[in-house]
Write a protein that holds these residues in place. Structure first.
Motif, mmCIF file in Angstrom:
data_model
loop_
_atom_site.group_PDB
_atom_site.id
_atom_site.type_symbol
_atom_site.label_atom_id
_atom_site.label_comp_id
_atom_site.label_asym_id
_atom_site.label_seq_id
_atom_site.Cartn_x
_atom_site.Cartn_y
_atom_site.Cartn_z
ATOM 1 N N GLY A 293 -12.849 -16.089 5.738
ATOM 2 C CA GLY A 293 -12.107 -16.145 6.993
ATOM 3 C C GLY A 293 -12.912 -15.797 8.226
ATOM 4 N N ASN A 294 -14.228 -15.605 8.066
ATOM 5 C CA ASN A 294 -15.104 -15.290 9.197
ATOM 6 C C ASN A 294 -14.621 -14.055 9.947
ATOM 7 O OD1 ASN A 294 -17.321 -15.634 10.908
ATOM 8 N ND2 ASN A 294 -16.182 -16.943 12.333
ATOM 9 N N ALA A 295 -14.401 -12.985 9.206
ATOM 10 C CA ALA A 295 -13.958 -11.717 9.796
ATOM 11 C C ALA A 295 -14.818 -10.591 9.212
ATOM 12 C CB ALA A 295 -12.484 -11.475 9.506
ATOM 13 N N PRO A 296 -15.978 -10.332 9.806
ATOM 14 C CA PRO A 296 -16.889 -9.321 9.252
ATOM 15 C C PRO A 296 -16.278 -7.921 9.190
ATOM 16 C CG PRO A 296 -18.027 -10.709 10.852
ATOM 17 C CD PRO A 296 -16.565 -11.027 10.962
ATOM 18 N N GLN A 297 -15.433 -7.575 10.148
ATOM 19 C CA GLN A 297 -14.824 -6.247 10.182
ATOM 20 C C GLN A 297 -13.508 -6.245 9.404
ATOM 21 O OE1 GLN A 297 -16.496 -3.640 11.511
ATOM 22 N NE2 GLN A 297 -18.106 -5.179 11.852
ATOM 23 N N ALA A 298 -13.355 -5.270 8.519
ATOM 24 C CA ALA A 298 -12.160 -5.219 7.671
ATOM 25 C C ALA A 298 -10.872 -5.191 8.473
ATOM 26 C CB ALA A 298 -12.244 -4.010 6.754
ATOM 27 N N SER B 230 -5.841 -6.954 -0.166
ATOM 28 C CA SER B 230 -5.816 -6.730 1.277
ATOM 29 C C SER B 230 -7.182 -6.323 1.839
ATOM 30 C CB SER B 230 -4.792 -5.636 1.588
ATOM 31 O OG SER B 230 -4.713 -5.384 2.968
ATOM 32 N N ARG B 231 -7.616 -7.075 2.836
ATOM 33 C CA ARG B 231 -8.832 -6.789 3.611
ATOM 34 C C ARG B 231 -10.111 -6.771 2.775
ATOM 35 N NH1 ARG B 231 -7.210 -2.025 8.007
ATOM 36 N NH2 ARG B 231 -5.348 -3.018 8.845
ATOM 37 N N LYS B 232 -10.081 -7.334 1.576
ATOM 38 C CA LYS B 232 -11.266 -7.318 0.728
ATOM 39 C C LYS B 232 -12.373 -8.202 1.330
ATOM 40 C CE LYS B 232 -9.685 -4.545 -2.465
ATOM 41 N NZ LYS B 232 -9.271 -4.926 -3.817
ATOM 42 N N ARG B 233 -13.592 -7.978 0.871
ATOM 43 C CA ARG B 233 -14.757 -8.632 1.479
ATOM 44 C C ARG B 233 -14.664 -10.150 1.429
ATOM 45 N NH1 ARG B 233 -20.610 -6.650 -0.317
ATOM 46 N NH2 ARG B 233 -19.767 -4.818 0.770
#
Length: 333
Positions: free
Chosen positions: A284-289, A275-278
């Motif tokens: 997924g182009n989501a810099p913020q966790a 979950s929410r790993k780097r």
């Protein structure tokens, strides 16, 4: 002789061949297996060609409560976790957060008082106990009757958590950090989750390397399971976690996810914590966790499709909704 590993090619399709084998007493089945050897190209053979011992490890039912997918909600009582540091740092906030996760669909609550993000420093025993034991006791006092896991590497922390009402020990070091921890769990007769991870999170991402990440992780977990059994912990009380993101590059993580079903050959239940790993943010182009819920859910559902019994997640409600729809779509409801 080169060791042979067997990975079930799992299906959840409604059309199932009569010869198919049920995986671990759960929702998946397989009629073919991938045969893996170090340094050789994998081949696929019918499951009927499995040696008896290998087949037994794959089909033996896991504990009854894990015959359907389960969600473990993450309650970090820390100020510095990589994704939600500070959100549940206060005891009352952690209790409220855990209860909200239970209402949203968490079957298990995992309470952790020491961040294991890359670069994190070790927390003193007393501080970790102060962060976790009151939360566990508070959840029990508030009426939560589900499974509570304590996420710790330390025997004294686990002992305090078990006394407060926890009933599962989850160690990211694979029970290698504190030699007394396995004994605490064995004496209490509680389940344990053994993860492939480094002793020191502060340095775990410093150029991690493997000969073969899939088989190296498998061998580590197999050795640790054997060691835990020798300490008096029954195999049906052991859960294995390949440790996505712990001492692993993005390519390592993806290699493990692609053949995740190999770990059923260990003969224990399997947990995935991605979950929410780097790597989810990178792909997924989501810099913020906090923005990685969609990618995290996709990985969790892909894991359930490979027969993984437990997904450890931050976004419980969203994952529970996705899981309900996935199960309905494969005829499980």
């Amino acid at each position: 002789m080169t060791r042979i590993y067997y990975r079930p090619i799992v299906s959840c399709d409604v059309a199932r061949p009569e010869s198919a084998m049920t995986l671990a007493g759960g929702w998946g089945w397989f009629s073919d297996v991938e045969v893996l050897r170090r340094g050789e190209t994998p081949i696929v053979v019918p499951a009927s060609q499995l040696p008896d011992s290998a087949a037994q490890s794959l089909v033996a039912p896991r504990p009854q409560h894990l015959h359907q997918p389960r969600i473990m909600g993450i309650v970090n009582t820390t100020p510095d976790s990589f994704s939600d540091g500070g959100l549940h740092a206060a005891t009352d906030d952690a209790i409220a957060g855990g209860l909200a996760m239970a209402l949203a669909g968490a079957d298990i609550l995992d309470i952790g008082g020491e961040s294991t993000r890359p670069g994190a420093q070790t927390v003193a025993h007393g501080e970790e106990i102060a962060r976790t034991a009151p939360v566990i006791a508070g959840l029990r006092a508030a009426g939560f009757s589900g499974v509570i896991s304590v996420d710790t590497r330390k025997a004294v922390v686990a002992a305090a958590a078990l006394e407060a009402g926890a009933d599962l020990v989850n160690d990211v070091s694979g029970f290698t950090y504190d030699p007394e921890l396995a004994g605490v769990a064995a004496d209490a007769g509680v389940p344990v989750c053994v993860m492939h991870g480094p002793d020191d999170p502060a340095t775990m991402q410093n150029d991690p390397r493997y000969d073969d990440v899939l088989l190296d992780v498998y061998d580590f977990l197999e050795e640790r399971i054997t060691a835990l059994e020798a300490r008096g912990i029954a195999r049906d009380l052991i859960i294995a976690d390949p440790g996505i993101g712990f001492g692993k590059t993005q390519n390592h993580n993806l290699t493990l996810l692609a053949r995740l079903s190999l770990f059923h050959s260990l003969g224990v239940s399997v947990l995935l914590g991605a979950s929410r790993k780097r790597f989810i943010g990178t792909i997924g182009n989501a810099p913020q966790a906090r923005d990685r819920a969609p990618g995290s859910i996709a990985v969790a559902i892909a894991a359930f499709a490979q027969g993984v019994q437990i997904a450890r997640v931050h976004d419980v409600g969203e994952t529970a909704q996705a899981l309900a729809l996935w199960r309905a779509s494969i005829g499980e409801i």
